[in-house]
Design an enzyme around this catalytic site. Structure first.
Site, short mmCIF file in Angstrom:
data_model
loop_
_atom_site.label_atom_id
_atom_site.label_comp_id
_atom_site.label_asym_id
_atom_site.label_seq_id
_atom_site.Cartn_x
_atom_site.Cartn_y
_atom_site.Cartn_z
N GLU A 93 0.93 -1.42 0.20
CA GLU A 93 0.01 0.02 0.11
C GLU A 93 0.79 1.19 0.01
OE1 GLU A 93 -3.87 -1.54 2.69
OE2 GLU A 93 -1.92 -1.83 3.69
N CYS A 106 3.55 8.39 1.14
CA CYS A 106 4.08 7.53 2.19
C CYS A 106 4.20 6.08 1.34
CB CYS A 106 3.06 7.35 3.24
SG CYS A 106 3.92 6.19 4.75
N CYS A 113 7.01 -7.28 6.61
CA CYS A 113 8.36 -6.92 7.31
C CYS A 113 8.98 -8.16 8.24
CB CYS A 113 8.10 -5.41 8.12
SG CYS A 113 9.55 -4.83 8.92
N CYS A 117 8.01 -5.55 15.20
CA CYS A 117 7.83 -4.52 16.21
C CYS A 117 6.31 -4.99 16.69
CB CYS A 117 8.03 -3.31 15.77
SG CYS A 117 9.38 -2.90 15.14
N CYS A 120 2.96 -3.26 15.53
CA CYS A 120 2.83 -2.50 14.12
C CYS A 120 2.11 -3.95 13.24
CB CYS A 120 4.17 -2.55 13.24
SG CYS A 120 4.19 -2.11 11.44
N CYS A 364 -0.20 5.40 10.11
CA CYS A 364 1.15 4.63 10.17
C CYS A 364 0.90 3.52 11.03
CB CYS A 364 1.79 5.48 11.24
SG CYS A 364 3.02 6.80 10.76
N1 SAH Z 1 10.09 0.33 9.05
C1 SAH Z 1 10.49 1.53 9.18
C2 SAH Z 1 9.35 2.40 8.23
C3 SAH Z 1 7.95 1.81 8.21
S1 SAH Z 1 7.12 1.98 9.75
C4 SAH Z 1 10.30 1.93 10.59
O1 SAH Z 1 9.87 1.17 11.45
O2 SAH Z 1 10.85 2.98 10.95
C5 SAH Z 1 6.52 3.62 9.77
C6 SAH Z 1 6.68 4.41 11.22
O3 SAH Z 1 5.30 3.88 11.79
C7 SAH Z 1 7.40 3.92 12.15
O4 SAH Z 1 7.80 4.84 13.23
C8 SAH Z 1 6.66 2.89 13.07
O5 SAH Z 1 7.05 2.68 14.23
C9 SAH Z 1 5.28 3.33 13.11
N2 SAH Z 1 4.37 2.59 13.67
C10 SAH Z 1 4.13 1.43 13.42
N3 SAH Z 1 3.07 0.86 13.81
C11 SAH Z 1 2.37 1.83 14.41
C12 SAH Z 1 1.06 1.99 14.75
N4 SAH Z 1 0.38 0.75 14.98
N5 SAH Z 1 0.57 3.15 15.16
C13 SAH Z 1 1.30 4.22 14.98
N6 SAH Z 1 2.62 4.29 14.21
C14 SAH Z 1 3.11 3.10 13.83
FE1 SF4 Z 2 8.86 -3.35 10.27
FE2 SF4 Z 2 6.56 -2.34 11.42
FE3 SF4 Z 2 8.79 -2.62 12.79
FE4 SF4 Z 2 8.82 -0.56 10.79
S1 SF4 Z 2 7.44 -0.67 12.84
S2 SF4 Z 2 10.47 -2.21 11.22
S3 SF4 Z 2 7.25 -1.90 9.43
S4 SF4 Z 2 7.55 -4.28 11.98
#
Ligand code: SAH
Ligand code: SF4
Length: 387
Positions: A93, A106, A113, A117, A120, A364
């Site tokens: 997306e 974005c 991934c 995390c 996420c 995000c």
């Molecule tokens: N993998 C990279 C970029 C993609 S995630 C990274 O982790 O930086 C982009 C941003 O969205 C990151 O700061 C991530 O921590 C945040 N993010 C992930 N899940 C989220 C959620 N459920 N709510 C708000 N931000 C989130």
């Molecule tokens: Fe991967 Fe989501 Fe962690 Fe970014 S926040 S590194 S997309 S698992």
């Protein structure tokens, strides 16, 4: 049947090499780049300043294959989300956020991934595959060419370049950009190239959860704006919610951030001219997700001030965006404001991210919700994709 080469996979230096390899003048790369990336033309027959024999040769050997989106969702706040099938099993997306005077795209860098995390939605899915250069830059191509010129908003880059829909790109969609390093760097070079999108390096942001060796490589190869997903002020907590921290703990990450801001200037890479001198805007943005009762206490804010000391930085607090069975809650507005105040009082520029597009699961960390059923779950393999 021979497979035709997709020229959208090449940055301009690579395209020049390809053209040389088929016996053509490498200078044609500039013309081709303008047609594709500035005028949105992907049919060789319409490229009127290329000779007929060259057009015929290219049509035989090559193609310019841009991704097509499968569906488009428009949020009440104007945010647009596009779903792209990238092959039979995977979709990614991208999200376009129009604001007064600018438009931010974005972009996704991987299908899924591997970094898991805890908060996420993409991480929950596991890793499927890296996106190709054409699939990354194709998201920008599509956003630029989605609307007729008259409907476009956003900055005008001037000169002969048509008005632009997208003025800023953030690699904050699905995936970890620095785990798909080579393809991301080639795609970013196309974004910066004056014969393509001509974005300044300050308007292109790579967001990483902290893959330290590749932060150093990015500094050398293509020093664009850097956002680091910090999310916790100490290793115990960070390792729990951002597991890559076990491999690259906070102290190492902070050192990498200092190196990045020290020398992200004065380089000349791949035909892209950098400004000779850096400016006070050479900072890292620390992203910090606000999770109720997990990382949002005032002592966390105080600890953050101390661990980031010496790094030119600003903070962006991100209210957690919920998804099904996440197991987390968003911090209250009051908690976020108090947290912000502590950082600001310590002299740190700290903004709170406006949540956009959450009614279409385009905010995000919410990307992935609609594509679950298309995915072929793969074994997660962090080792396979990390340096
Ligand atoms: N993998 C990279 C970029 C993609 S995630 C990274 O982790 O930086 C982009 C941003 O969205 C990151 O700061 C991530 O921590 C945040 N993010 C992930 N899940 C989220 C959620 N459920 N709510 C708000 N931000 C989130
Ligand atoms: Fe991967 Fe989501 Fe962690 Fe970014 S926040 S590194 S997309 S698992």
């Amino acid at each position: 049947m021979t497979v035709r080469t997709n020229l959208l996979d090449f940055d301009r230096v690579q395209l020049a090499e390809y053209l040389k390899g088929i016996g053509e003048n490498s200078f044609r790369a500039q013309q081709l780049f303008k047609w594709v990336h500035q005028r949105g033309i992907v049919d060789f027959d319409l490229m009127s300043d290329l000779s007929r024999p060259l057009r015929a040769k290219l049509s035989e050997l090559a193609t310019i294959s841009v991704p097509a989106f499968e569906c488009e969702n428009r949020s009440g706040d104007g945010t647009l989300k596009w779903l792209f099938p990238v092959d039979n099993a995977n979709s990614v997306e991208s999200v376009f956020i129009p604001e007064k005077g600018r438009g931010t795209l974005c972009v996704s860098s991987q299908a899924g991934c591997a970094l898991e995390c805890a908060f996420c939605a993409t991480g929950r899915e596991g890793f499927n595959r890296n996106l190709k250069v054409s699939e990354i830059i194709g998201q920008l191509w599509l956003a630029q060419n989605r609307f007729p010129e008259t409907e476009r908003t956003g900055a005008r880059l001037g000169g002969s370049v048509p008005s632009r829909t997208v003025s800023n790109v953030v690699l904050m969609g699905m995936g970890e950009p620095l785990a798909n390093y080579d393809n991301v760097v080639h795609a970013v070079r196309i974004m910066l190239d004056d014969f393509a999108y001509g974005l300044s390096r300050r308007r292109v942001t790579v967001s990483t959860s902290g893959i330290v060796p590749n932060i150093d490589r990015l500094r050398e190869d293509c020093p664009v704006s850097l956002a680091v997903s910090l999310h916790a002020p100490n290793d115990d907590l960070r390792s729990e919610i951002v597991p890559i921290n076990k491999k690259y703990p906070i102290a190492e990450l902070m050192e990498a951030c200092k190196r990045y801001t020290d020398s992200s200037q004065g380089l000349a890479v791949a035909g892209v001219k950098w400004q000779r001198r850096g400016s006070p805007r050479d900072f890292v943005t620390f992203e910090y997700i606000m999770l109720a009762g997990v990382n949002d206490q005032l002592e966390h804010a105080r600890e953050l001030i101390s661990v980031t000391r010496g790094v030119p930085c600003k903070f962006n607090l991100i209210p957690f965006n919920p998804f099904n069975d996440s197991g987390f809650n968003r911090s209250s507005e009051r908690a976020i404001r108090q947290f912000q105040k502590i950082l600001i009082d310590a002299g740190l520029v700290t903004t709170v991210r406006k949540t956009r597009g959450d009614d279409i699961a385009g905010a995000c960390g919410q990307l992935a919700g609609q594509v679950e059923n298309r995915r072929t779950p793969r074994k997660r393999s962090v080792k396979a994709v990390l340096p």
